[in-house]
Motif scaffolding. Structure first.
Motif, PDB file in Angstrom:
ATOM      1  N   GLY A  80       1.109  10.066   5.802  1.00  0.00           N
ATOM      2  CA  GLY A  80       1.650  10.571   7.507  1.00  0.00           C
ATOM      3  C   GLY A  80       0.250   9.667   8.320  1.00  0.00           C
ATOM      4  O   GLY A  80       0.165   8.982   8.858  1.00  0.00           O
ATOM      5  N   ARG A  81      -1.273  10.578   7.664  1.00  0.00           N
ATOM      6  CA  ARG A  81      -2.362  10.416   8.319  1.00  0.00           C
ATOM      7  C   ARG A  81      -2.606   8.514   8.425  1.00  0.00           C
ATOM      8  O   ARG A  81      -3.616   7.962   8.954  1.00  0.00           O
ATOM      9  N   TRP A  82      -2.651   8.277   7.034  1.00  0.00           N
ATOM     10  CA  TRP A  82      -3.052   6.615   6.567  1.00  0.00           C
ATOM     11  C   TRP A  82      -2.415   6.059   7.376  1.00  0.00           C
ATOM     12  O   TRP A  82      -2.754   5.150   8.128  1.00  0.00           O
ATOM     13  N   LEU A  83      -1.068   6.073   7.724  1.00  0.00           N
ATOM     14  CA  LEU A  83       0.009   5.043   7.867  1.00  0.00           C
ATOM     15  C   LEU A  83      -0.376   5.195   9.886  1.00  0.00           C
ATOM     16  O   LEU A  83      -0.940   4.579  10.552  1.00  0.00           O
ATOM     17  N   HIS A  84      -0.291   6.663  10.267  1.00  0.00           N
ATOM     18  CA  HIS A  84      -1.475   6.865  11.451  1.00  0.00           C
ATOM     19  C   HIS A  84      -2.053   6.150  11.993  1.00  0.00           C
ATOM     20  O   HIS A  84      -2.348   5.030  12.851  1.00  0.00           O
TER      21      HIS A  84
ATOM     22  N   GLU B  26       1.001  -1.149   0.055  1.00  0.00           N
ATOM     23  CA  GLU B  26       0.542  -0.173  -0.391  1.00  0.00           C
ATOM     24  C   GLU B  26       1.177   1.778   0.085  1.00  0.00           C
ATOM     25  O   GLU B  26       0.514   1.995  -0.359  1.00  0.00           O
ATOM     26  N   LEU B  27       1.875   1.197   1.338  1.00  0.00           N
ATOM     27  CA  LEU B  27       2.886   2.227   0.441  1.00  0.00           C
ATOM     28  C   LEU B  27       3.243   2.903  -0.849  1.00  0.00           C
ATOM     29  O   LEU B  27       3.584   3.738  -1.229  1.00  0.00           O
ATOM     30  N   LEU B  28       4.107   1.658  -1.832  1.00  0.00           N
ATOM     31  CA  LEU B  28       4.052   1.859  -3.115  1.00  0.00           C
ATOM     32  C   LEU B  28       3.439   2.257  -3.726  1.00  0.00           C
ATOM     33  O   LEU B  28       3.433   3.380  -4.598  1.00  0.00           O
ATOM     34  N   ARG B  29       1.983   1.937  -3.619  1.00  0.00           N
ATOM     35  CA  ARG B  29       0.706   2.729  -4.529  1.00  0.00           C
ATOM     36  C   ARG B  29       1.123   3.935  -3.971  1.00  0.00           C
ATOM     37  O   ARG B  29       0.298   4.663  -4.993  1.00  0.00           O
ATOM     38  N   ARG B  30       0.907   4.658  -2.905  1.00  0.00           N
ATOM     39  CA  ARG B  30       0.471   5.596  -2.145  1.00  0.00           C
ATOM     40  C   ARG B  30       1.581   6.742  -1.808  1.00  0.00           C
ATOM     41  O   ARG B  30       1.371   7.566  -1.607  1.00  0.00           O
ATOM     42  N   ARG B  31       3.031   6.251  -2.454  1.00  0.00           N
ATOM     43  CA  ARG B  31       3.892   6.835  -2.134  1.00  0.00           C
ATOM     44  C   ARG B  31       4.504   8.412  -3.464  1.00  0.00           C
ATOM     45  O   ARG B  31       5.277   9.452  -2.524  1.00  0.00           O
TER      46      ARG B  31
END
Length: 262
Positions: free
Chosen positions: A177-181, A164-169
């Motif tokens: 940051g809000r999503w990871l939080h 998901e991080l690669l898709r949102r990079r």
């Protein structure tokens, strides 16, 4: 009954293709835990309650979540007898215990002493609801059950976050940051139990590492460094803390007077 029959005949839809289920319900289907609770309430819960009152010589406790359950006994003889009769009870309803996940182990405050007395190693561990349960003796000399996140579960969650991080990079950093939080806070809300701090710190550090690698793959000129990542980690990724009390505090109940519980 009509809705249950429809669920049993619903089948599975994968990649726009429908597959019929010959028996049972699809793995992970919404109806699966509901039917397990309905069926096992009679097959297991009520039967075990009667067994505890009529056959058990010592203390007995049953913890069940859907089709996973653990039964604890004060005496080994009770455990062995219950194990034999439980198999027979399951067979009466065309059920069987999982051959690889069902076992009889010695666990508890006296397990360490008993096994040392006969020259055996530390007591066996068991996994339940995403945690490995371990017999531990605190440096104060008191026994406690240590719960650690199952390594495979944590690795699977990190792989999901990586994808998901690669898709949102390419999204703005505050949005990432809000999503990871939210993701890390939700993970800690379940796994934040006393004694699991080491695994939680590892999870938090690995999330930061995955975020750094995803940002560095935005382009050849990306200059995101660990120094900057530490600032982003402090800003967006929640810190490790307990979300749940110790078990003896959580389930502590004392009777005061007639029909009064505290």
């Amino acid at each position: 009954m009509r809705l249950i029959r429809k669920w049993l005949n619903a089948g599975v839809m994968e990649d726009q293709r429908w597959t019929e289920c010959k028996e049972g319900v699809p793995q992970g289907a919404t109806i699966s835990p509901l039917l397990a609770n309905l069926y096992l309430h009679y097959v297991l819960d009520l039967w075990a309650q009667r067994w505890r009152k009529s056959d058990a010589r010592g203390e007995m406790i049953l913890v069940r979540y859907a089709d996973d359950f653990i039964v604890g006994f004060q005496h080994r003889t009770d455990a062995e007898r219950f194990f034999r009769e439980l198999r027979q009870r399951m067979q009466q309803f065309a059920l069987e215990l999982h051959p690889e996940r069902t076992r009889l182990i010695e666990f508890g405050r006296f397990a360490v002493q008993n096994r040392k007395r006969v020259g055996l190693f530390a007591p066996e561990t068991f996994s339940f609801l995403g945690f490995v349960h371990i017999c531990r003796v605190h440096r104060s000399g008191k026994f406690r059950v240590q719960r650690q996140t199952i390594q495979k579960r944590m690795s699977a969650k990190l792989r999901e976050i990586k994808v998901e991080l690669l898709r949102r990079r390419h999204q703005p950093l505050p949005e990432q940051g809000r999503w990871l939080h939210q993701v890390v806070r939700g993970y800690f809300a379940y796994h934040g139990v006393p004694g699991n701090e080491k695994r939680l710190r590892t999870f938090r550090d690995q999330v930061a590492r995955l975020w750094l690698r995803a940002l560095q793959r935005r382009g050849q000129r990306d200059a995101t460094t660990w120094k900057r990542m530490h600032r982003l980690q402090s800003r967006w990724i929640p810190t490790v803390r307990w979300y749940h009390p110790w078990p003896d505090e959580r389930f502590d109940a004392r009777t005061q007077g007639k029909n009064r519980m505290q």
